[in-house]
Write a protein that holds these residues in place. Structure first.
Motif, PDB file in Angstrom:
ATOM      1  N   UNK A  81     -10.164   8.779   5.417  1.00 51.97           N
ATOM      2  CA  UNK A  81      -9.673   9.632   4.333  1.00 51.97           C
ATOM      3  C   UNK A  81     -10.003  11.093   4.620  1.00 51.97           C
ATOM      4  N   UNK A  82     -11.218  11.325   5.118  1.00 53.78           N
ATOM      5  CA  UNK A  82     -11.625  12.688   5.439  1.00 53.78           C
ATOM      6  C   UNK A  82     -10.786  13.260   6.575  1.00 53.78           C
ATOM      7  N   UNK A 100      -2.387  14.069  -0.257  1.00 52.42           N
ATOM      8  CA  UNK A 100      -3.120  13.352  -1.301  1.00 52.42           C
ATOM      9  C   UNK A 100      -2.768  11.866  -1.307  1.00 52.42           C
ATOM     10  N   UNK A 101      -1.512  11.536  -1.036  1.00 55.31           N
ATOM     11  CA  UNK A 101      -1.100  10.126  -0.960  1.00 55.31           C
ATOM     12  C   UNK A 101      -1.753   9.428   0.223  1.00 55.31           C
ATOM     13  N   UNK A 116      -8.241   3.384  -0.537  1.00 54.37           N
ATOM     14  CA  UNK A 116      -7.964   2.047  -1.063  1.00 54.37           C
ATOM     15  C   UNK A 116      -8.217   0.979   0.014  1.00 54.37           C
ATOM     16  N   UNK A 117      -7.745   1.222   1.227  1.00 58.69           N
ATOM     17  CA  UNK A 117      -7.959   0.273   2.326  1.00 58.69           C
ATOM     18  C   UNK A 117      -9.447   0.149   2.624  1.00 58.69           C
TER      19      UNK A 117
END
Length: 124
Positions: A20-21, A45-46, A53-54
């Motif tokens: 994510x980062x 952002x998506x 989530x994963x």
């Protein structure tokens, strides 16, 4: 075109499992990301939300860049191997190619190519 130093920082972040980062740091705000020609997710952002989530479903993740990394101007191809151990104890190993188009030092488009059969979790 990304610099070698930027590519190495990106690869290091993914190999640290900071997925994510890595999206936050290396994707443009308007970037698109798609899997095997599925409709793209649009917007950084998506991407961040999807990665979080994963990762929340995984007990452990091992992310490995298989070198060499191919660079041709603004286009980059990276071969990855990901091994997920899920919270239920099952595992998934995915080998994929990531085809990226960079705008300067940030990823604007990314498409992942992999065999979808790999995504099925295997029970312990």
């Amino acid at each position: 075109m990304p610099s070698t130093a930027t590519l190495e920082r990106f690869i290091a972040r993914v190999e640290e499992n900071a997925h994510a980062e890595a999206c936050e740091e290396f994707h443009t705000p308007h970037s698109s990301m798609r899997e095997n020609q599925a409709p793209p997710r649009v917007g950084r952002d998506a991407h961040v939300a999807h990665e979080r989530k994963v990762m929340a479903r995984a007990k452990t993740v091992q992310s490995t860049c298989v070198r060499p990394v191919f660079v041709d101007g603004e286009h980059v191809v990276i071969r990855w191997i990901f091994r997920f151990e899920w919270l239920d104890g099952s595992t998934t190993r995915i080998e994929e190619l990531a085809y990226q188009r960079w705008e300067g030092e940030r990823i604007a488009e990314e498409t992942f190519f992999y065999d979808p059969a790999q995504a099925l979790p295997r029970q312990p």
